[in-house]
Structures are given as C-alpha cells and as structure tokens.
Design a protein around this motif. Structure first.
Motif, PDB file in Angstrom:
ATOM      1  N   LEU A  68       3.036  11.104  -9.625  1.00  0.00           N
ATOM      2  CA  LEU A  68       2.321   9.903  -9.187  1.00  0.00           C
ATOM      3  C   LEU A  68       1.057   9.655  -9.995  1.00  0.00           C
ATOM      4  O   LEU A  68       0.571   8.516 -10.072  1.00  0.00           O
ATOM      5  CB  LEU A  68       1.972  10.015  -7.700  1.00  0.00           C
ATOM      6  CG  LEU A  68       3.149   9.989  -6.717  1.00  0.00           C
ATOM      7  CD1 LEU A  68       2.670  10.284  -5.313  1.00  0.00           C
ATOM      8  CD2 LEU A  68       3.873   8.647  -6.774  1.00  0.00           C
ATOM      9  N   ALA A  69       0.508  10.699 -10.596  1.00  0.00           N
ATOM     10  CA  ALA A  69      -0.707  10.548 -11.399  1.00  0.00           C
ATOM     11  C   ALA A  69      -0.430   9.922 -12.764  1.00  0.00           C
ATOM     12  O   ALA A  69      -1.369   9.548 -13.472  1.00  0.00           O
ATOM     13  CB  ALA A  69      -1.384  11.908 -11.588  1.00  0.00           C
ATOM     14  N   GLU A  70       0.843   9.797 -13.127  1.00  0.00           N
ATOM     15  CA  GLU A  70       1.179   9.185 -14.409  1.00  0.00           C
ATOM     16  C   GLU A  70       1.024   7.667 -14.310  1.00  0.00           C
ATOM     17  O   GLU A  70       1.363   7.068 -13.290  1.00  0.00           O
ATOM     18  CB  GLU A  70       2.607   9.565 -14.805  1.00  0.00           C
ATOM     19  CG  GLU A  70       2.758  11.067 -15.055  1.00  0.00           C
ATOM     20  CD  GLU A  70       4.195  11.484 -15.308  1.00  0.00           C
ATOM     21  OE1 GLU A  70       5.035  10.592 -15.545  1.00  0.00           O
ATOM     22  OE2 GLU A  70       4.473  12.692 -15.269  1.00  0.00           O
ATOM     23  N   PRO A  71       0.480   7.042 -15.371  1.00  0.00           N
ATOM     24  CA  PRO A  71       0.127   5.612 -15.279  1.00  0.00           C
ATOM     25  C   PRO A  71       1.255   4.696 -14.824  1.00  0.00           C
ATOM     26  O   PRO A  71       1.025   3.774 -14.037  1.00  0.00           O
ATOM     27  CB  PRO A  71      -0.316   5.277 -16.714  1.00  0.00           C
ATOM     28  CG  PRO A  71      -0.830   6.570 -17.253  1.00  0.00           C
ATOM     29  CD  PRO A  71       0.060   7.632 -16.657  1.00  0.00           C
ATOM     30  N   PHE A 119       2.225   3.292  -1.221  1.00  0.00           N
ATOM     31  CA  PHE A 119       2.662   4.068  -0.054  1.00  0.00           C
ATOM     32  C   PHE A 119       1.655   5.113   0.426  1.00  0.00           C
ATOM     33  O   PHE A 119       1.772   5.590   1.552  1.00  0.00           O
ATOM     34  CB  PHE A 119       4.003   4.738  -0.354  1.00  0.00           C
ATOM     35  CG  PHE A 119       5.100   3.764  -0.671  1.00  0.00           C
ATOM     36  CD1 PHE A 119       5.597   2.917   0.304  1.00  0.00           C
ATOM     37  CD2 PHE A 119       5.613   3.667  -1.949  1.00  0.00           C
ATOM     38  CE1 PHE A 119       6.598   1.999   0.012  1.00  0.00           C
ATOM     39  CE2 PHE A 119       6.620   2.760  -2.261  1.00  0.00           C
ATOM     40  CZ  PHE A 119       7.103   1.920  -1.269  1.00  0.00           C
ATOM     41  N   LEU A 120       0.676   5.479  -0.401  1.00  0.00           N
ATOM     42  CA  LEU A 120      -0.333   6.450   0.033  1.00  0.00           C
ATOM     43  C   LEU A 120      -1.668   5.793   0.346  1.00  0.00           C
ATOM     44  O   LEU A 120      -2.551   6.438   0.906  1.00  0.00           O
ATOM     45  CB  LEU A 120      -0.537   7.521  -1.042  1.00  0.00           C
ATOM     46  CG  LEU A 120       0.677   8.377  -1.397  1.00  0.00           C
ATOM     47  CD1 LEU A 120       0.281   9.462  -2.396  1.00  0.00           C
ATOM     48  CD2 LEU A 120       1.284   9.015  -0.155  1.00  0.00           C
ATOM     49  N   ARG A 178      12.274   7.388  -3.045  1.00  0.00           N
ATOM     50  CA  ARG A 178      13.327   6.595  -3.668  1.00  0.00           C
ATOM     51  C   ARG A 178      12.840   5.933  -4.958  1.00  0.00           C
ATOM     52  O   ARG A 178      13.543   5.914  -5.967  1.00  0.00           O
ATOM     53  CB  ARG A 178      13.827   5.518  -2.693  1.00  0.00           C
ATOM     54  CG  ARG A 178      15.057   4.790  -3.226  1.00  0.00           C
ATOM     55  CD  ARG A 178      15.629   3.786  -2.244  1.00  0.00           C
ATOM     56  NE  ARG A 178      14.779   2.625  -2.071  1.00  0.00           N
ATOM     57  CZ  ARG A 178      14.009   2.396  -1.011  1.00  0.00           C
ATOM     58  NH1 ARG A 178      13.974   3.264  -0.011  1.00  0.00           N
ATOM     59  NH2 ARG A 178      13.261   1.320  -0.930  1.00  0.00           N
ATOM     60  N   HIS A 179      11.617   5.410  -4.933  1.00  0.00           N
ATOM     61  CA  HIS A 179      11.075   4.783  -6.142  1.00  0.00           C
ATOM     62  C   HIS A 179      10.838   5.823  -7.241  1.00  0.00           C
ATOM     63  O   HIS A 179      11.067   5.547  -8.428  1.00  0.00           O
ATOM     64  CB  HIS A 179       9.790   4.033  -5.815  1.00  0.00           C
ATOM     65  CG  HIS A 179      10.022   2.740  -5.104  1.00  0.00           C
ATOM     66  ND1 HIS A 179      10.592   1.650  -5.717  1.00  0.00           N
ATOM     67  CD2 HIS A 179       9.764   2.368  -3.813  1.00  0.00           C
ATOM     68  CE1 HIS A 179      10.669   0.649  -4.852  1.00  0.00           C
ATOM     69  NE2 HIS A 179      10.179   1.057  -3.681  1.00  0.00           N
ATOM     70  N   TRP A 203       1.455   3.062  -9.304  1.00  0.00           N
ATOM     71  CA  TRP A 203       1.603   1.976  -8.335  1.00  0.00           C
ATOM     72  C   TRP A 203       2.305   2.448  -7.072  1.00  0.00           C
ATOM     73  O   TRP A 203       2.046   1.916  -5.975  1.00  0.00           O
ATOM     74  CB  TRP A 203       2.374   0.803  -8.965  1.00  0.00           C
ATOM     75  CG  TRP A 203       3.826   1.062  -9.202  1.00  0.00           C
ATOM     76  CD1 TRP A 203       4.395   1.553 -10.324  1.00  0.00           C
ATOM     77  CD2 TRP A 203       4.900   0.842  -8.272  1.00  0.00           C
ATOM     78  NE1 TRP A 203       5.757   1.666 -10.177  1.00  0.00           N
ATOM     79  CE2 TRP A 203       6.102   1.234  -8.930  1.00  0.00           C
ATOM     80  CE3 TRP A 203       4.973   0.364  -6.972  1.00  0.00           C
ATOM     81  CZ2 TRP A 203       7.343   1.141  -8.312  1.00  0.00           C
ATOM     82  CZ3 TRP A 203       6.211   0.270  -6.363  1.00  0.00           C
ATOM     83  CH2 TRP A 203       7.373   0.658  -7.028  1.00  0.00           C
ATOM     84  N   ILE A 204       3.170   3.442  -7.195  1.00  0.00           N
ATOM     85  CA  ILE A 204       3.871   3.976  -6.009  1.00  0.00           C
ATOM     86  C   ILE A 204       2.863   4.631  -5.073  1.00  0.00           C
ATOM     87  O   ILE A 204       2.940   4.491  -3.837  1.00  0.00           O
ATOM     88  CB  ILE A 204       4.969   4.970  -6.439  1.00  0.00           C
ATOM     89  CG1 ILE A 204       5.974   4.289  -7.370  1.00  0.00           C
ATOM     90  CG2 ILE A 204       5.677   5.553  -5.228  1.00  0.00           C
ATOM     91  CD1 ILE A 204       7.009   5.234  -7.949  1.00  0.00           C
TER      92      ILE A 204
END
Length: 587
Positions: free
Chosen positions: A155-158, A167-168, A32-33, A162-163
């Motif tokens: 997710l690897a993008e700056p 969550f991981l 969702r994020h 934070w996501i």
C-alpha cells in the motif's frame, strides 16, 4: 513527508484498526484491489461479505479467460491466470493459523481449485506460513499468504496508495513521496495535461494530489500550482463521493495557504469540510481535520486567512466533540492512542477567543496516548518521535516536552532497538544546538550515547563523544571535554573496526585541545607526538596545514610553549628537546 519505511509502518497501524472497527467489508475490497493490481487481473467480486464467510470460504475468485498466451501490450492478459482456477480469502482474525487451515479445507471442498491466495491482517511467522503451504500442497492446491506487513508495504507504493486512502482513511499528510528528479515530475505533468479526472476515482485523486503537493512545497514547480489546483477541483462536483470532495477541499485549501500564502478565497471549502466532520470518525479523517484546523488558525494569525474568528472556534468545538465522543466509546488501545493524539493536536489551537493554546494539556494528552500505545504494538511511535523533533525545533528546552520525548524514545527502543531511539535524541540535540541551547542539547546527546553504545553504532557513538567534548570545551568545562575525548580516543585506538579507527586523529586532536584548555602544558606536549603519528597513519593528506587548520594551530601552540620554556626554564626545555627529537619530521 514520511519515507517508505515510515509510511508502511503508519499504514500497518491503520490496517490493524480494521479489526477493532469490525471493517470486514472494507478489508475484502482492499484485498481484492490489491490482488487485481499485483497478482491476477481476471477477478470477480464475491457475492457476500467476508464476515458472512463468502461463497464456501471464497471471498472472491478468478474467472477463466480462455486466453492461451499473453497478448502484447495488454496488462490484463499479462496478469491473467488464464485457465488456472484461483480462489481468494481474507480475514481479520488475530488467531489466524487455525482460520487459514479451516478456510483452505472449506474452499477445496467446494470444487477444483489450482491456487488459493489468502490475505490476513495478522502477521504470520514464516515457519507457520511454510507449514500451511505444505499442508495445502498435500491437498492438491498451491497456497500464497500475504499478511499485514506485506499488505502495508504494498500500500505504500505510489500506484497502490489510493487503496489505502479509499479503505483505511489515512491522514491526508501521509503519502508516498513524489520522485524528486525533474524528468519524473515533468512526465507526470505531461500525462495529466492530456487527461481530466474521473470524479469517482480515488486513484486519480492520489495522482493529482502528488502533483499538487509537489507544486505546493517545491519552489521550482510553483508555477504549476494553478494547473494542479484546477485538476483537483475536478473532484468538487455532485457526482463525486463525499469523502473525495472533502479530501479535495483539504488539498486545495492547503495548496492556497502553503503555496500562495493566502487561503481566504477558499473559506467556503474550509466551512464545507467541517459541516459533517462528526460523520467522518476514522482516526485518519480526524487527524486530517485537526491538521486543517491548525492551518486555519495559523493562517488567521498571520493574516493569510481572513475569516471570522468565531467560525474557527465553532469548527474546533465540533471537532473536539467528535473526538471526545469517539474516546468515550473507544475499543482497543490502538484506536484510543490515535484519538488521544488527535486530541493533543487540537489542544495546540486556542479553546476560545483571547485564549492561548495550553501546551501542558498537549503534553498530558500525549502522555495518555503513550499509555495506550504501550499496549498497541503496531502504533507508529517513530512518526510521533519525528513530530517531537520538529516541536523541539520550535520550543527548545522545555522540560515537559523533552521528558515526553524521552518516554517516546524508550518505547521506540523497545520496539526497534536503541539505535532508532538514539537517532531521535541526536536529531533533538542538533535542533537545540541550532537554537543555541547547549545544556539541553548535551542532555540529549548523553541520552543518544547511552542508546548507541553497541557494535553496530560504535562509529556514531564515537562521534557523539566528540561532539560532547566539543560542547564542553566551548563552555569552559575542560575536564569534562577531556573525559569524553579520552574515551573516544581509547575506543578508536583499540577497536578493530576501520570506521572507528579512522576517527583516532580527530579524537586525539579533541584530547589535545582539552589538555590545552585545562592548562596542562606537559600533558599537551606528551600527547602531541601521539596525535601526529595517528594523523600521518590515518589521514589522506597528512600535515597539510591548509586542510587541517587545527593542526597548524596546535603546532603554533607547541612553538609558543617551547619558546616560553627556553626563556623561563632552560633545563625543562632541554628535557623536552630529547622528547621532540623522536617526533616525526614535519615536512
């Protein structure tokens, strides 16, 4: 610090572990994020978790905003779906194709939908994706599918990392690199001078962490260390979630140790970090804890962390117990591999007062880790191979370590091809040469040569041959040097690739040196004109002895040999004069 490709690979592994942890709820929040940041801004959360099937297959959906046109300066309006009805679904199922078909049918049966966006952990081949998109189109809806590889790269993008942290629960030591240019960092600092942290915001934490890491590890930014530590301390408040408090404690403690050379003043943060270490059992959390423990022991030995040694061993016992408890219950080879890696990291610290770390136990745990990693296709072997390169720099020619590295190379080669494995062998070889351990370096170069003998890496393979020739020559093994130089010369003479051909003068020069070192004067004299011809043809500044001192040295050797023959064997010298007369003029 990992580059973007390596970071995405590590995030991909942690993403795959959500399924083994039954973490459907976390995946729904993560998706969702991501959707709100990259696809549409007008998204409502679901009323039920993904494991319960959401609302008619919808895990979350857009709401109609009534905005007809984008509003200038409004990021919300710019990314709004406006009147389009969009439904989102997510799944951790491994057999994903049938699941997507079923969810699409269920969503379309519950009402009008213009578009369906589907997030799945499993990777989906493009052909299957197109089939699903076509099928959905036939039912009256657009379909977009984002699989595990795509999610990991996002997710690897700056701005999205934070996501992943939230969550991981990834290890603290992996994060996107801060821009190295002064303007990027300077602007980042200016932005945060006008802000205070929101203690519940993981996004704020990641932004402050980037500045703090930059000031910690870049000497030019070191004067800013106090500023960033003060900002990071904004998360050490009662209203902050416990995991954010622990993350901030880690960053502040490490910044003091690595940036200021003293962590003593932060002993209370270190102690607090390990109070509930057993309650944070994700692989990333355990890895971060093991890293902090390693820093703590290192600081203690160097006099940079004045604390009780017994406290450090208490932290270690708690952490070893937590890891072992998880190993006893580990489900799936990926999680087991991650836990065994942490267990190996812990063996690099002493098990008790007066004891030295047991490196044989480290190797044993890492070998067991590779046993599990072979069955876990997403386990980040390249990151582990990079770690071994750093350890080789410290330990040098250790047979157990280099054997483990060779095994990691083989697994890396199976997944990414011999090129990637060859690069790690070269990195280890260069580290060993820096340590003046040529025998071990030569073994690693031979390993790299075997993995790089392909068309895509032939230039690299030739350079490895030349480096081997140089090493053998320096250690008096003239014929081994000649063999490798001659192989390189053969490749550079007959290969069509321009990059390979340009190495011909260098290969012939190494061959000349090998002939000279072996005492083969006649071979040297016969080969010298071949080298000169290649040198003139391929070099931008031919016969410039200032730029090519080895050329000057060989011409001097030629003069010496001819002078010696003139005095000792005039007949032989006369025969050679006929050969020399056909050489290019040396002007």
């Amino acid at each position: 610090m990992a580059n973007p490709v390596q970071l995405a690979a590590q995030l991909r592994f942690h993403l795959s572990e959500l399924g083994s942890r039954n973490a459907h709820h976390e995946f729904e929040h993560l998706a969702r994020h991501l959707a709100r940041a990259r696809i549409y801004s007008n998204i409502l959360p679901a009323t039920g978790p993904v494991s319960a099937g959401g609302d008619g297959g919808r895990d979350f959906e857009t709401f109609r905003t009534g905005i007809a046109l984008p509003v200038a300066g409004s990021l919300f309006a710019a990314r709004s779906s406006r009147e389009r009805a969009v439904a989102f679904a997510c799944s951790l199922e491994k057999r994903i194709e049938r699941k997507i078909r079923g969810d699409v049918e269920k969503i379309l049966a519950t009402g009008k939908v213009d578009e369906i966006v589907y997030f799945c952990e499993a990777n989906l081949p493009i052909a299957k994706r197109q089939e699903l998109v076509t099928a959905a189109s036939g039912m009256g809806a657009e379909l977009q599918i984002f699989d595990g590889n795509t999610i990991a790269e996002w997710l690897a993008e700056p701005d999205l990392f934070w996501i992943a942290e939230e969550f991981l629960h990834v290890p603290a030591e992996i994060s996107p690199q801060m821009r190295s240019d002064d303007d990027g960092y300077a602007q980042h600092k200016v932005d945060w001078k006008a802000r205070t942290v929101l203690p519940i915001s993981r996004a704020d934490f990641v932004a402050v962490k980037a500045g703090l890491r930059h000031a910690t590890f870049e000497a030019v930014a070191r004067p800013d260390l106090s500023f960033w530590i003060e900002r990071m301390a904004g998360f050490l408040v009662p209203m902050a979630p416990r995991d954010l408090v622990r993350s901030a404690s880690y960053e502040i403690a490490v910044a003091h140790l690595r940036g200021r050379g003293d962590m003593t003043s932060q002993a209370h943060l270190v102690a607090d970090y390990f109070v509930d270490v057993e309650a944070h059992a994700d692989i990333g959390d355990l890895t971060t804890a093991a890293t902090l423990l390693t820093y703590a022991f290192g600081g203690y030995w160097l006099g940079q962390f004045l604390t009780k040694e017994s406290d450090l061993h208490d932290y270690r016992r708690k952490l070893v117990g937590a890891v072992q408890s998880e190993l006893d219950e580990a489900i799936g080879p990926g999680r087991r591999a991650g836990l065994l890696h942490v267990r190996a990291l812990l063996e690099q610290t002493p098990a008790g007062p007066g004891l030295a770390p047991d490196f044989s136990a480290v190797i044993a745990f890492w070998n067991a880790m590779l046993d599990s990693a072979e069955q876990a296709s997403l386990y980040p072997i390249e990151a582990f191979a990079d770690l071994l390169v750093e350890i080789v720099k410290l330990r040098g020619d250790d047979p157990e370590l280099l054997g483990l590295a060779a095994r990691a190379d083989d697994l890396l080669g199976k997944r990414m091809g011999g090129v990637a494995a060859g690069e790690k062998a070269i990195d280890r070889a260069l580290s060993l040469l820096e340590r003046d351990e040529p025998a071990a370096a030569i073994r690693e170069l031979h390993r790299a040569k075997a993995k790089w003998f392909s068309g895509e890496r032939l230039v690299g393979a030739v350079r490895i041959l030349l480096l081997l020739a140089e090493q053998y020559r320096q250690h008096g093994l003239a014929y081994a040097a000649k063999y490798h130089a001659m192989t390189a010369a053969l490749l550079t003479r007959y290969e069509r690739d321009d990059g390979v051909r340009r190495l011909q003068p260098e290969a012939l020069l190494d061959l000349l040196d090998a002939e000279d070192g072996a005492g083969n004067s006649f071979g040297f004299l016969r080969l010298l004109p071949v080298f000169i011809q290649a040198h003139i043809f391929h070099d931008d500044h031919p016969l410039n002895t200032e730029q090519h001192p080895r050329l000057q040295s060989n011409l001097g050797q030629l003069a010496s040999l001819l002078g010696f023959l003139k005095r000792g064997s005039p007949t032989t010298r006369q025969a050679l004069d006929e050969l020399v007369g056909a050489w290019p003029a040396l002007r």
